[in-house]
Design a protein around this motif. Structure first.
Motif, PDB file in Angstrom:
ATOM      1  N   TYR A 197      49.853  47.053  40.273  1.00 44.99           N
ATOM      2  CA  TYR A 197      50.038  48.434  39.831  1.00 44.99           C
ATOM      3  C   TYR A 197      48.717  49.136  39.539  1.00 44.99           C
ATOM      4  O   TYR A 197      48.706  50.195  38.932  1.00 44.99           O
ATOM      5  N   LYS A 198      47.617  48.539  39.949  1.00 48.58           N
ATOM      6  CA  LYS A 198      46.287  49.142  39.902  1.00 48.58           C
ATOM      7  C   LYS A 198      46.033  49.848  38.572  1.00 48.58           C
ATOM      8  O   LYS A 198      46.052  51.078  38.488  1.00 48.58           O
ATOM      9  N   PRO A 199      45.797  49.083  37.509  1.00 48.22           N
ATOM     10  CA  PRO A 199      45.589  49.691  36.200  1.00 48.22           C
ATOM     11  C   PRO A 199      44.377  50.609  36.181  1.00 48.22           C
ATOM     12  O   PRO A 199      43.504  50.546  37.051  1.00 48.22           O
ATOM     13  N   GLU A 200      44.336  51.476  35.187  1.00 48.76           N
ATOM     14  CA  GLU A 200      43.240  52.439  35.068  1.00 48.76           C
ATOM     15  C   GLU A 200      41.896  51.712  35.052  1.00 48.76           C
ATOM     16  O   GLU A 200      41.727  50.697  34.378  1.00 48.76           O
ATOM     17  N   GLY A 201      40.978  52.213  35.838  1.00 47.99           N
ATOM     18  CA  GLY A 201      39.663  51.604  35.916  1.00 47.99           C
ATOM     19  C   GLY A 201      39.448  50.763  37.163  1.00 47.99           C
ATOM     20  O   GLY A 201      38.314  50.379  37.455  1.00 47.99           O
ATOM     21  N   ARG A 202      40.531  50.470  37.886  1.00 47.70           N
ATOM     22  CA  ARG A 202      40.406  49.712  39.140  1.00 47.70           C
ATOM     23  C   ARG A 202      40.823  50.608  40.301  1.00 47.70           C
ATOM     24  O   ARG A 202      41.899  51.197  40.271  1.00 47.70           O
ATOM     25  N   SER A 203      40.015  50.653  41.352  1.00 47.18           N
ATOM     26  CA  SER A 203      40.245  51.611  42.436  1.00 47.18           C
ATOM     27  C   SER A 203      41.081  51.048  43.576  1.00 47.18           C
ATOM     28  O   SER A 203      41.657  51.812  44.355  1.00 47.18           O
ATOM     29  N   GLU A 204      41.164  49.712  43.707  1.00 47.88           N
ATOM     30  CA  GLU A 204      41.833  49.107  44.852  1.00 47.88           C
ATOM     31  C   GLU A 204      43.033  48.276  44.403  1.00 47.88           C
ATOM     32  O   GLU A 204      43.032  47.673  43.324  1.00 47.88           O
ATOM     33  N   TYR A 205      44.060  48.240  45.254  1.00 50.64           N
ATOM     34  CA  TYR A 205      45.168  47.313  45.036  1.00 50.64           C
ATOM     35  C   TYR A 205      44.701  45.893  45.364  1.00 50.64           C
ATOM     36  O   TYR A 205      43.942  45.683  46.312  1.00 50.64           O
ATOM     37  N   CYS A 206      45.169  44.928  44.603  1.00 55.75           N
ATOM     38  CA  CYS A 206      44.773  43.534  44.798  1.00 55.75           C
ATOM     39  C   CYS A 206      46.012  42.646  44.841  1.00 55.75           C
ATOM     40  O   CYS A 206      47.010  42.927  44.173  1.00 55.75           O
ATOM     41  N   TYR A 207      45.933  41.581  45.614  1.00 53.23           N
ATOM     42  CA  TYR A 207      47.068  40.668  45.713  1.00 53.23           C
ATOM     43  C   TYR A 207      46.691  39.209  45.518  1.00 53.23           C
ATOM     44  O   TYR A 207      47.573  38.356  45.422  1.00 53.23           O
ATOM     45  N   GLU A 208      45.404  38.887  45.471  1.00 51.33           N
ATOM     46  CA  GLU A 208      44.990  37.486  45.375  1.00 51.33           C
ATOM     47  C   GLU A 208      44.036  37.280  44.207  1.00 51.33           C
ATOM     48  O   GLU A 208      43.104  38.062  44.001  1.00 51.33           O
ATOM     49  N   THR A 209      44.265  36.213  43.464  1.00 51.44           N
ATOM     50  CA  THR A 209      43.371  35.797  42.398  1.00 51.44           C
ATOM     51  C   THR A 209      43.345  34.267  42.419  1.00 51.44           C
ATOM     52  O   THR A 209      43.601  33.659  43.453  1.00 51.44           O
ATOM     53  N   SER A 210      43.039  33.638  41.310  1.00 46.91           N
ATOM     54  CA  SER A 210      43.008  32.175  41.253  1.00 46.91           C
ATOM     55  C   SER A 210      43.548  31.706  39.916  1.00 46.91           C
ATOM     56  O   SER A 210      43.604  32.478  38.943  1.00 46.91           O
ATOM     57  N   ILE A 211      43.927  30.452  39.861  1.00 46.43           N
ATOM     58  CA  ILE A 211      44.384  29.886  38.594  1.00 46.43           C
ATOM     59  C   ILE A 211      43.268  29.966  37.554  1.00 46.43           C
ATOM     60  O   ILE A 211      43.504  30.332  36.388  1.00 46.43           O
ATOM     61  N   ASN A 212      42.058  29.677  37.960  1.00 43.21           N
ATOM     62  CA  ASN A 212      40.939  29.731  37.009  1.00 43.21           C
ATOM     63  C   ASN A 212      40.755  31.141  36.458  1.00 43.21           C
ATOM     64  O   ASN A 212      40.563  31.319  35.245  1.00 43.21           O
ATOM     65  N   ALA A 213      40.833  32.149  37.316  1.00 44.94           N
ATOM     66  CA  ALA A 213      40.673  33.526  36.856  1.00 44.94           C
ATOM     67  C   ALA A 213      41.768  33.913  35.878  1.00 44.94           C
ATOM     68  O   ALA A 213      41.521  34.601  34.876  1.00 44.94           O
ATOM     69  N   GLN A 214      42.988  33.475  36.162  1.00 41.59           N
ATOM     70  CA  GLN A 214      44.091  33.768  35.248  1.00 41.59           C
ATOM     71  C   GLN A 214      43.863  33.102  33.894  1.00 41.59           C
ATOM     72  O   GLN A 214      44.041  33.714  32.834  1.00 41.59           O
ATOM     73  N   LYS A 215      43.480  31.833  33.915  1.00 43.97           N
ATOM     74  CA  LYS A 215      43.260  31.104  32.670  1.00 43.97           C
ATOM     75  C   LYS A 215      42.122  31.697  31.853  1.00 43.97           C
ATOM     76  O   LYS A 215      42.135  31.662  30.619  1.00 43.97           O
TER      77      LYS A 215
END
Length: 290
Positions: free
Chosen positions: A207-225
């Motif tokens: 849902y592209k929160p305020e402050g982010r310009s691009e839609y994203c679909y991929e991250t990582s378990i480490n980034a989430q943690k």
């Protein structure tokens, strides 16, 4: 670890990402969380999003083995039956779909005997069941909380988490639908966080929160943690539950929940035509009154 090829498709009307996941050795593939376009004003469907998937699969000479649902979506209609008619494959999700079918059959006034005797999914996974996509080993990881029948699909070094997690800067799924549970969602996220840190995480929505310009679909378990704003590796259960319940109390119902659920819990099938040849959806007036 196996490294499947992943192609994402974005439906901006519903902020939904669908995926084609394929085994590069065999060209066998699975489609995950497809979208059937729906115009609420005219109650009409179209297939633009699904046709992009069909075009891609044809261009790359892929063979569809599975059409997978991570859960019964409340924000879009699934294109599973349309894709199956064009590409083949088995439409599948969690065997706990029966909980959703029973719950919403009561809400819509549908005889539950219909689902008990005419299960329309081609395959229902047991919890943690392994399956294959060509030579790729895959298994489902139960991740209830958003709904009781949510699954994440672990395919090689990738996991497809449905609505359980969003991008780290957006957080987690709501838990206020019937049979949802923030406490259960906390446990589901912990199960995901036990996957290897380098696991690629593919999301169903952004849902592209305020402050982010691009839609994203991929991250990582480490980034989430490390940085999920709702639940990182150090978040305590009760803090998460309190946050999630307070946030959910402020949310409006998804715009397409009423048409979506009754279609999606029937594996994407439309109601049978009535005597005039027209199919009808049901709307439970005032049941979800805010």
């Amino acid at each position: 670890m196996q490294h499947p090829q992943v192609k994402a498709f974005f439906d901006q009307d519903t902020n939904t990402f669908s995926y084609v996941v394929n085994d590069p050795q065999t060209n066998c593939c699975a489609v995950i969380d497809s979208v059937l376009n729906y115009d609420a004003a005219s109650a009409s469907t179209s297939t633009e999003s699904a046709d992009q998937i069909i075009q891609y699969i044809g261009d790359h000479q892929l063979k569809v083995e599975w059409i997978l649902e991570t859960h019964v979506h409340a924000d879009h209609l699934t294109a599973s039956q349309y894709l199956k008619s064009k590409l083949g494959g088995k439409v599948a999700m969690s065997q706990k779909i029966s909980i959703v079918q029973e719950t919403f059959s009561a809400i819509y006034g549908i005889d539950i005997k219909y689902f008990n005797t005419h299960q329309t999914f081609d395959y229902l996974f047991k919890d943690n069941e392994h399956f294959s996509i060509g030579n790729l080993d895959a298994f489902n990881l139960p991740t209830p909380g958003h709904t009781p029948a949510c699954l994440s699909y672990v395919i090689g070094d990738a996991v497809f988490v449905g609505d359980t997690l969003f991008m780290p800067d957006y957080g987690t799924a709501r838990c206020d639908f019937p049979k949802g549970s923030a406490d259960t969602l906390f446990d589901s996220v912990q199960a995901l966080y036990e996957l290897p840190d380098q696991t690629r995480v593919f999301l169903c929505h952004d849902y592209k929160p305020e402050g982010r310009s691009e839609y994203c679909y991929e991250t990582s378990i480490n980034a989430q943690k490390q940085s999920n704003i709702h639940i990182d590796a150090k978040t305590r259960r009760q803090d998460f539950v309190n946050m999630r319940q307070a946030r959910d109390a402020t949310l409006a119902m998804p715009k397409l929940i009423l048409p979506s659920i009754q279609i999606n819990m029937d594996a994407g099938r439309f109601p049978e035509p009535e005597s005039n040849g027209i199919r009808y959806l049901k709307l439970p007036l005032n049941f979800f009154k805010q």
